[in-house]
Scaffold this motif. Structure first.
Motif, PDB file in Angstrom:
ATOM      1  N   THR A   1       1.385 -29.331   0.158  1.00  0.00           N
ATOM      2  CA  THR A   1       0.189 -29.932   0.750  1.00  0.00           C
ATOM      3  C   THR A   1      -1.052 -29.793  -0.132  1.00  0.00           C
ATOM      4  OG1 THR A   1      -0.380 -27.899   1.964  1.00  0.00           O
ATOM      5  CG2 THR A   1       1.054 -29.507   3.079  1.00  0.00           C
ATOM      6  N   LEU A   2      -0.881 -29.378  -1.384  1.00  0.00           N
ATOM      7  CA  LEU A   2      -2.015 -29.258  -2.293  1.00  0.00           C
ATOM      8  C   LEU A   2      -1.525 -29.407  -3.728  1.00  0.00           C
ATOM      9  CD1 LEU A   2      -5.098 -28.728  -2.205  1.00  0.00           C
ATOM     10  CD2 LEU A   2      -4.604 -26.311  -2.653  1.00  0.00           C
ATOM     11  N   PHE A   3      -2.390 -29.958  -4.575  1.00  0.00           N
ATOM     12  CA  PHE A   3      -2.119 -30.146  -6.008  1.00  0.00           C
ATOM     13  C   PHE A   3      -0.940 -31.092  -6.274  1.00  0.00           C
ATOM     14  CE2 PHE A   3      -3.870 -25.640  -6.147  1.00  0.00           C
ATOM     15  CZ  PHE A   3      -5.146 -26.038  -6.523  1.00  0.00           C
ATOM     16  N   ASN A   4      -0.715 -32.033  -5.375  1.00  0.00           N
ATOM     17  CA  ASN A   4       0.327 -33.032  -5.626  1.00  0.00           C
ATOM     18  C   ASN A   4      -0.164 -34.048  -6.647  1.00  0.00           C
ATOM     19  OD1 ASN A   4       2.718 -32.647  -3.696  1.00  0.00           O
ATOM     20  ND2 ASN A   4       0.943 -32.320  -2.373  1.00  0.00           N
ATOM     21  N   ARG A   5       0.719 -34.411  -7.532  1.00  0.00           N
ATOM     22  CA  ARG A   5       0.388 -35.371  -8.582  1.00  0.00           C
ATOM     23  C   ARG A   5       0.872 -36.767  -8.186  1.00  0.00           C
ATOM     24  NH1 ARG A   5      -0.406 -32.174 -13.294  1.00  0.00           N
ATOM     25  NH2 ARG A   5       0.283 -30.020 -12.956  1.00  0.00           N
ATOM     26  N   ASP A   6       0.095 -37.768  -8.577  1.00  0.00           N
ATOM     27  CA  ASP A   6       0.489 -39.150  -8.312  1.00  0.00           C
ATOM     28  C   ASP A   6       1.449 -39.596  -9.413  1.00  0.00           C
ATOM     29  OD1 ASP A   6       0.771 -41.836  -7.846  1.00  0.00           O
ATOM     30  OD2 ASP A   6      -1.313 -42.122  -7.253  1.00  0.00           O
ATOM     31  N   GLN A   7       2.731 -39.423  -9.156  1.00  0.00           N
ATOM     32  CA  GLN A   7       3.713 -39.725 -10.182  1.00  0.00           C
ATOM     33  C   GLN A   7       3.894 -41.225 -10.394  1.00  0.00           C
ATOM     34  OE1 GLN A   7       7.242 -37.375 -10.052  1.00  0.00           O
ATOM     35  NE2 GLN A   7       6.104 -35.488  -9.663  1.00  0.00           N
ATOM     36  N   TRP A   8       3.540 -42.023  -9.379  1.00  0.00           N
ATOM     37  CA  TRP A   8       3.556 -43.465  -9.598  1.00  0.00           C
ATOM     38  C   TRP A   8       2.611 -43.814 -10.740  1.00  0.00           C
ATOM     39  CZ3 TRP A   8       6.634 -47.130  -7.613  1.00  0.00           C
ATOM     40  CH2 TRP A   8       7.347 -46.828  -6.455  1.00  0.00           C
ATOM     41  N   ARG A   9       1.378 -43.310 -10.637  1.00  0.00           N
ATOM     42  CA  ARG A   9       0.383 -43.632 -11.654  1.00  0.00           C
ATOM     43  C   ARG A   9       0.774 -43.044 -13.002  1.00  0.00           C
ATOM     44  NH1 ARG A   9      -3.821 -41.187  -9.632  1.00  0.00           N
ATOM     45  NH2 ARG A   9      -3.539 -39.372 -10.965  1.00  0.00           N
ATOM     46  N   GLU A  10       1.219 -41.813 -12.999  1.00  0.00           N
ATOM     47  CA  GLU A  10       1.570 -41.152 -14.248  1.00  0.00           C
ATOM     48  C   GLU A  10       2.765 -41.813 -14.917  1.00  0.00           C
ATOM     49  OE1 GLU A  10       2.082 -37.051 -13.347  1.00  0.00           O
ATOM     50  OE2 GLU A  10      -0.018 -36.716 -12.827  1.00  0.00           O
ATOM     51  N   THR A  11       3.715 -42.300 -14.106  1.00  0.00           N
ATOM     52  CA  THR A  11       4.897 -42.955 -14.659  1.00  0.00           C
ATOM     53  C   THR A  11       4.548 -44.305 -15.272  1.00  0.00           C
ATOM     54  OG1 THR A  11       6.340 -41.879 -13.058  1.00  0.00           O
ATOM     55  CG2 THR A  11       7.191 -43.868 -14.120  1.00  0.00           C
ATOM     56  N   VAL A  12       3.732 -45.061 -14.551  1.00  0.00           N
ATOM     57  CA  VAL A  12       3.438 -46.426 -14.992  1.00  0.00           C
ATOM     58  C   VAL A  12       2.537 -46.433 -16.221  1.00  0.00           C
ATOM     59  CG1 VAL A  12       2.373 -48.599 -14.338  1.00  0.00           C
ATOM     60  CG2 VAL A  12       3.731 -47.330 -12.691  1.00  0.00           C
TER      61      VAL A  12
END
Length: 502
Positions: free
Chosen positions: A93-104
């Motif tokens: 519930t904290l410090f989650n990364r947006d892997q969609w953005r990082e991947t693209v």
């Protein structure tokens, strides 16, 4: 202690975490998970310092325990805060990364391809879909209106063309079009819109009757909604809407002087006294499970719009929505950048007043504060926003298909026609399909992206000549409104003795 803390060296604090203070609360939004945390001053300062130190925990702790620092923290206090934040990270519930953005594209150098499969960890190329699934229609059954509201985006109801009413044949073809393009979606939506749809009420009834037949034949459920200024809303129409369980959006701007300034008849006279008793009669006739909203618009003439929200609530309306006008200068009613501080203060005031009224047993539903801290928007909506031009289209009285009601009359956005059986313009639909939150540079790095889904395409196009650049003033208002909603919902949970985390 340090070993249990997540590695934050490339964590994007500005895009994937949002911290703000409102009232006595320090609130932290974990953008990717949608979790909300009310934190103490120690954790707040630690998060702030972590961002300044680009995620380096050792440097952040050194800053906060420096003997030369005024108001320094004891090492024990900091260790406790570190452990608490680490536990939140471990539970997701904290410090989650947006892997969609990082991947693209970590740098977000330009538009990214369409998200065809939100469950996938990679993003396929944004080719036009050959079989778009459309689940919602806006039927402009009347390009005509019995009011002359000066801020109307539809040019007093006719959308810049002649006054027209939709024939039943077009409405029937539109529902057939919906059935043909809704694939295996069981639930479909149809909104009767205008102009003023009650000017064509007999056709509305014919369309509903045909829709009920289609439900039986196709095994689907159609949820009908009707948006009206209530001038023609009599007892017979009210009974019909209730019997058919048609949701209703009723236009009322607030206090009499505010409403009557802009929502006028053709002779310039105000409409408040004509519509208020009709709106009251319908809302009082509805059971709690029958949807309605009394919806107003605020402009530069009533920047104290919280008073209009409360006026509507004081009329006994339990479901209220008041929206900012979308208009450009030199229109006198248009909102401006210099109005933002007062607009922000009004949302803060609303949050406090709504909380107080709820404690007093006088609560009501304000649409923009109706936010769940436990469950954010569903994933597809978070990614794609309203779905205009992709899952949702508008149909004119002639049968022309547009991405939504606000694009009607803009020839460049014509998608087809339900009567001519033309193929849909899939390339134009792909243009909207690609305009998700990762296809807009500014949205991909905005903390509010999963709440608004990238904002209104029509407003973006009106102000910036492209659907890929959001309407900046609207973004500012949306983000402040979200902060006030989060604060309001967190306070409600705290009053109930529940955790303020979501």
């Amino acid at each position: 202690m340090l070993k249990t803390f997540p590695e934050l060296g490339n964590y994007n604090f500005s895009a994937d975490q949002h911290r703000f203070r409102q009232g006595e609360l320090r609130l932290v939004v974990d953008v990717v998970s949608g979790s909300i945390h009310a934190v103490d001053p120690v954790a707040w300062d630690l998060l702030e310092t972590l961002e300044k130190r680009q995620g380096n925990l050792e440097q952040a702790l050194a800053d906060l325990t420096d003997c030369a620092r005024e108001g320094k923290y004891a090492r024990e206090e900091m260790e406790e805060a570190v452990l608490e934040l680490a536990e939140l990270a471990q539970e997701g519930t904290l410090f989650n990364r947006d892997q969609w953005r990082e991947t693209v594209s970590p740098e977000l150098a330009g538009p990214v391809p369409a998200l065809v499969n939100p469950e996938s960890k990679t993003v396929p190329a944004g080719e036009p879909s050959q079989n778009p699934v459309i689940k919602s229609l806006c039927l402009n059954v009347a390009h005509d209106c019995n009011l002359r509201c000066s801020y109307c985006f539809a040019s007093s109801g006719n959308f810049g063309g002649g006054c027209k009413l939709m024939p039943f044949a077009v409405g029937k073809a539109a529902l057939d079009f919906l059935m043909a393009h809704s694939a295996n979606r069981k639930h479909c939506e149809v909104d009767f819109f205008g102009g003023e749809p009650l000017l064509n009420f007999e056709v509305v009834k014919q369309i509903v009757e045909y829709g009920r037949q289609l439900e039986q034949v196709r095994g689907k459920l159609i949820h009908f909604t009707l948006t009206t200024n209530a001038v023609l809303l009599d007892a017979d129409i009210q009974d019909y809407l209730n019997q058919q369980k048609i949701s209703v959006v009723l236009s009322l701007d607030g206090r009499p002087a505010v409403h009557d300034r802009l929502r006028v008849f053709a002779d310039g006279s105000g409409s408040y006294d004509a519509v208020l008793p009709r709106i009251k009669a319908l809302t009082e006739s509805r059971q709690l499970d029958q949807d309605y909203y009394v919806r107003g618009t605020y402009t530069r003439f009533n920047l104290d719009f919280a008073n209009d929200v409360l006026h509507l609530a004081d009329q006994g309306f339990k479901r209220v929505s008041v929206e900012p006008v979308v208009a450009a200068e030199p229109a006198d009613s248009a909102l401006r950048e210099e109005d933002l501080p007062q607009i922000f203060a009004e949302y803060d005031r609303l949050a406090k007043v709504l909380e107080a009224r709820e404690r007093e047993g006088r609560g009501f539903n304000f649409f923009h504060f109706d936010l769940s801290l436990d469950h954010g928007p569903c994933l597809p909506k978070r990614l794609k926003g309203c779905g205009a031009g992709v899952e949702y289209v508008a149909i004119t009285p002639e049968g022309d298909i547009y991405p939504c009601h606000q694009f009607v009359g803009r020839p460049a956005y014509l998608l087809g026609n339900v009567l001519k059986n033309d193929d849909l313009d899939l390339a134009k639909m792909a243009h909207f399909q690609n305009a998700h939150i990762y296809g807009k540079l500014v949205c991909a790095g905005c903390w509010a992206r999963f709440y608004c889904g990238g904002g209104c395409h029509a407003n973006a196009e009106s102000f910036n000549n492209t659907i890929y650049q959001p309407y900046t003033l609207g973004c500012s208002i949306q983000k402040k409104r979200l902060e006030a909603a989060i604060y309001y919902q967190a306070k409600r949970l705290i009053q109930k003795g529940e955790p303020a985390d979501g």
